[in-house]
Design a protein around this motif. Structure first.
Motif, PDB file in Angstrom:
ATOM      1  N   ALA A  12       0.877  -1.178   0.000  1.00  0.00           N
ATOM      2  CA  ALA A  12       0.000   0.000   0.000  1.00  0.00           C
ATOM      3  C   ALA A  12       0.906   1.218   0.000  1.00  0.00           C
ATOM      4  CB  ALA A  12      -0.908   0.007   1.217  1.00  0.00           C
ATOM      5  N   VAL A  13       0.781   2.025  -1.049  1.00  0.00           N
ATOM      6  CA  VAL A  13       1.618   3.208  -1.208  1.00  0.00           C
ATOM      7  C   VAL A  13       0.699   4.425  -1.350  1.00  0.00           C
ATOM      8  CG1 VAL A  13       3.508   4.247  -2.541  1.00  0.00           C
ATOM      9  CG2 VAL A  13       3.343   1.761  -2.374  1.00  0.00           C
ATOM     10  N   PRO A  14       0.133   4.892  -0.225  1.00  0.00           N
ATOM     11  CA  PRO A  14      -0.720   6.068  -0.304  1.00  0.00           C
ATOM     12  C   PRO A  14       0.139   7.306  -0.548  1.00  0.00           C
ATOM     13  CG  PRO A  14      -0.423   5.428   1.974  1.00  0.00           C
ATOM     14  CD  PRO A  14       0.270   4.391   1.137  1.00  0.00           C
ATOM     15  N   GLY A  15      -0.426   8.312  -1.111  1.00  0.00           N
ATOM     16  CA  GLY A  15       0.351   9.527  -1.369  1.00  0.00           C
ATOM     17  C   GLY A  15       0.065  10.056  -2.756  1.00  0.00           C
ATOM     18  N   LEU A  16       1.104  10.568  -3.391  1.00  0.00           N
ATOM     19  CA  LEU A  16       0.960  11.154  -4.709  1.00  0.00           C
ATOM     20  C   LEU A  16       0.555  10.101  -5.740  1.00  0.00           C
ATOM     21  CD1 LEU A  16       4.151  13.415  -4.655  1.00  0.00           C
ATOM     22  CD2 LEU A  16       1.773  14.128  -4.294  1.00  0.00           C
ATOM     23  N   ALA A  17      -0.219  10.525  -6.726  1.00  0.00           N
ATOM     24  CA  ALA A  17      -0.732   9.621  -7.751  1.00  0.00           C
ATOM     25  C   ALA A  17       0.377   9.137  -8.674  1.00  0.00           C
ATOM     26  CB  ALA A  17      -1.814  10.324  -8.565  1.00  0.00           C
ATOM     27  N   PHE A  18       0.362   7.826  -8.965  1.00  0.00           N
ATOM     28  CA  PHE A  18       1.270   7.234  -9.935  1.00  0.00           C
ATOM     29  C   PHE A  18       0.773   5.838 -10.281  1.00  0.00           C
ATOM     30  CE2 PHE A  18       2.862   5.203  -6.164  1.00  0.00           C
ATOM     31  CZ  PHE A  18       3.368   3.983  -6.593  1.00  0.00           C
ATOM     32  N   VAL A  51       0.366  -3.509  -6.080  1.00  0.00           N
ATOM     33  CA  VAL A  51       0.556  -2.211  -5.434  1.00  0.00           C
ATOM     34  C   VAL A  51      -0.771  -1.476  -5.429  1.00  0.00           C
ATOM     35  CG1 VAL A  51       1.714   0.036  -5.571  1.00  0.00           C
ATOM     36  CG2 VAL A  51       2.973  -2.040  -6.137  1.00  0.00           C
ATOM     37  N   PHE A  52      -1.187  -1.042  -4.259  1.00  0.00           N
ATOM     38  CA  PHE A  52      -2.371  -0.192  -4.125  1.00  0.00           C
ATOM     39  C   PHE A  52      -1.871   1.236  -3.947  1.00  0.00           C
ATOM     40  CE2 PHE A  52      -3.810  -4.361  -3.043  1.00  0.00           C
ATOM     41  CZ  PHE A  52      -5.077  -4.419  -3.579  1.00  0.00           C
ATOM     42  N   CYS A  53      -2.269   2.105  -4.876  1.00  0.00           N
ATOM     43  CA  CYS A  53      -1.789   3.484  -4.865  1.00  0.00           C
ATOM     44  C   CYS A  53      -2.866   4.393  -5.441  1.00  0.00           C
ATOM     45  CB  CYS A  53      -0.479   3.593  -5.656  1.00  0.00           C
ATOM     46  SG  CYS A  53      -0.608   3.045  -7.380  1.00  0.00           S
ATOM     47  N   ASP A  54      -2.552   5.668  -5.526  1.00  0.00           N
ATOM     48  CA  ASP A  54      -3.511   6.630  -6.067  1.00  0.00           C
ATOM     49  C   ASP A  54      -3.476   6.556  -7.594  1.00  0.00           C
ATOM     50  OD1 ASP A  54      -5.247   8.669  -6.623  1.00  0.00           O
ATOM     51  OD2 ASP A  54      -4.059  10.242  -5.672  1.00  0.00           O
ATOM     52  N   THR A  55      -4.133   5.534  -8.112  1.00  0.00           N
ATOM     53  CA  THR A  55      -4.286   5.368  -9.555  1.00  0.00           C
ATOM     54  C   THR A  55      -5.778   5.209  -9.831  1.00  0.00           C
ATOM     55  OG1 THR A  55      -3.580   4.091 -11.493  1.00  0.00           O
ATOM     56  CG2 THR A  55      -3.957   2.849  -9.466  1.00  0.00           C
ATOM     57  N   PRO A  56      -6.265   5.768 -10.921  1.00  0.00           N
ATOM     58  CA  PRO A  56      -7.709   5.708 -11.167  1.00  0.00           C
ATOM     59  C   PRO A  56      -8.219   4.356 -11.670  1.00  0.00           C
ATOM     60  CG  PRO A  56      -6.614   6.904 -12.928  1.00  0.00           C
ATOM     61  CD  PRO A  56      -5.562   6.601 -11.893  1.00  0.00           C
ATOM     62  N   LYS A  57      -7.311   3.517 -12.189  1.00  0.00           N
ATOM     63  CA  LYS A  57      -7.782   2.255 -12.760  1.00  0.00           C
ATOM     64  C   LYS A  57      -6.745   1.164 -12.539  1.00  0.00           C
ATOM     65  CE  LYS A  57      -5.953   3.350 -17.306  1.00  0.00           C
ATOM     66  NZ  LYS A  57      -6.177   3.435 -18.706  1.00  0.00           N
ATOM     67  N   VAL A  58      -7.186  -0.058 -12.713  1.00  0.00           N
ATOM     68  CA  VAL A  58      -6.309  -1.218 -12.579  1.00  0.00           C
ATOM     69  C   VAL A  58      -5.386  -1.275 -13.794  1.00  0.00           C
ATOM     70  CG1 VAL A  58      -6.238  -3.735 -12.461  1.00  0.00           C
ATOM     71  CG2 VAL A  58      -8.038  -2.485 -11.245  1.00  0.00           C
ATOM     72  N   LEU A  67      -3.447  -1.102  -8.406  1.00  0.00           N
ATOM     73  CA  LEU A  67      -4.877  -0.968  -8.156  1.00  0.00           C
ATOM     74  C   LEU A  67      -5.139   0.290  -7.343  1.00  0.00           C
ATOM     75  CD1 LEU A  67      -4.349  -4.152  -8.537  1.00  0.00           C
ATOM     76  CD2 LEU A  67      -6.523  -4.403  -7.399  1.00  0.00           C
ATOM     77  N   PRO A  68      -6.343   0.848  -7.449  1.00  0.00           N
ATOM     78  CA  PRO A  68      -6.691   2.031  -6.652  1.00  0.00           C
ATOM     79  C   PRO A  68      -6.595   1.737  -5.158  1.00  0.00           C
ATOM     80  CG  PRO A  68      -8.261   1.735  -8.440  1.00  0.00           C
ATOM     81  CD  PRO A  68      -7.407   0.498  -8.397  1.00  0.00           C
ATOM     82  N   ILE A  69      -6.047   2.676  -4.414  1.00  0.00           N
ATOM     83  CA  ILE A  69      -5.842   2.513  -2.970  1.00  0.00           C
ATOM     84  C   ILE A  69      -7.160   2.237  -2.248  1.00  0.00           C
ATOM     85  CG2 ILE A  69      -5.962   4.986  -2.423  1.00  0.00           C
ATOM     86  CD1 ILE A  69      -3.413   2.628  -0.817  1.00  0.00           C
ATOM     87  N   GLY A  70      -8.268   2.705  -2.791  1.00  0.00           N
ATOM     88  CA  GLY A  70      -9.576   2.471  -2.178  1.00  0.00           C
ATOM     89  C   GLY A  70      -9.970   0.996  -2.139  1.00  0.00           C
ATOM     90  N   MET A  71      -9.292   0.157  -2.900  1.00  0.00           N
ATOM     91  CA  MET A  71      -9.588  -1.270  -2.934  1.00  0.00           C
ATOM     92  C   MET A  71      -8.739  -2.053  -1.923  1.00  0.00           C
ATOM     93  SD  MET A  71      -9.736  -1.700  -7.088  1.00  0.00           S
ATOM     94  CE  MET A  71     -10.256  -3.414  -7.078  1.00  0.00           C
ATOM     95  N   PHE A  72      -7.800  -1.387  -1.267  1.00  0.00           N
ATOM     96  CA  PHE A  72      -6.833  -2.066  -0.403  1.00  0.00           C
ATOM     97  C   PHE A  72      -7.481  -2.808   0.764  1.00  0.00           C
ATOM     98  CE2 PHE A  72      -4.033  -1.958   3.349  1.00  0.00           C
ATOM     99  CZ  PHE A  72      -3.028  -2.793   2.891  1.00  0.00           C
TER     100      PHE A  72
END
Length: 170
Positions: A12-18, A51-58, A67-72
């Motif tokens: 889980a890598v919360p933070g800036l989008a990538f 990796v769950f991060c600030d990305t809009p799509k898988v 994957l989007p962090i909201g799915m973590f």
């Protein structure tokens, strides 16, 4: 891959989008970069990495799923996996977690105001990764932790990207 064992690893890598597709086009912080490079290195070793991060799509890139962090939370509660590494956000570990081993990867200094969050979720992680001797001592002092609760590690560097950058300049 040690002894041919393929691990299922979640970061889980919360933070800036990538994501893996746009990483080299962005200005990111050290923790996002560390998560990205760690995921790639683990995948190169043959492990299954998500990796769950600030990305809009898988997305899948370099054998890493983003994957989007909201799915973590839903993923770790319902999907058995070997290793779970969470950066910076102990609150992501408030509920059930089906990982066999979990680490909280700390990139920031320990703050007294966050002590309740760390202690309240400590039942759900096996260790805290800290990045220096200073952080090790500081986490022990601020949160009253024992040496056995902390793992001293370092953020690495991707030597391939340095060689590529050097070749572009030459």
């Amino acid at each position: 891959m040690k002894n041919g064992v393929k691990l299922t690893i979640t970061l889980a890598v919360p933070g800036l989008a990538f994501s893996g597709r746009n990483f080299d086009q962005l200005s990111l912080g050290g923790s996002e970069s560390a998560g990205y490079y760690m995921a790639r290195a683990l995948a190169k070793l043959g492990h299954s990495v998500t990796v769950f991060c600030d990305t809009p799509k898988v997305e899948c890139c370099d054998d890493v799923d983003y994957l989007p962090i909201g799915m973590f939370r839903q993923y770790i509660e319902y999907t058995p996996h070997d290793v779970c590494i969470v950066q910076r956000a102990p609150d992501l570990l408030i509920g059930h977690n089906l990982a066999r081993y979990t680490a909280l990867w700390c990139h920031d200094l320990a703050l007294r105001r966050a002590e309740n969050v760390y202690k309240g979720t400590s039942w759900n992680f096996d260790t805290l990764f800290v990045l220096s001797d200073f952080m090790h001592a500081q986490y022990k002092q601020v949160y009253g932790l024992q040496d056995s609760q902390l793992t001293l590690t370092r953020n690495g560097i991707d030597l391939e990207s340095i060689v590529i950058a050097r070749e572009k300049v030459s």
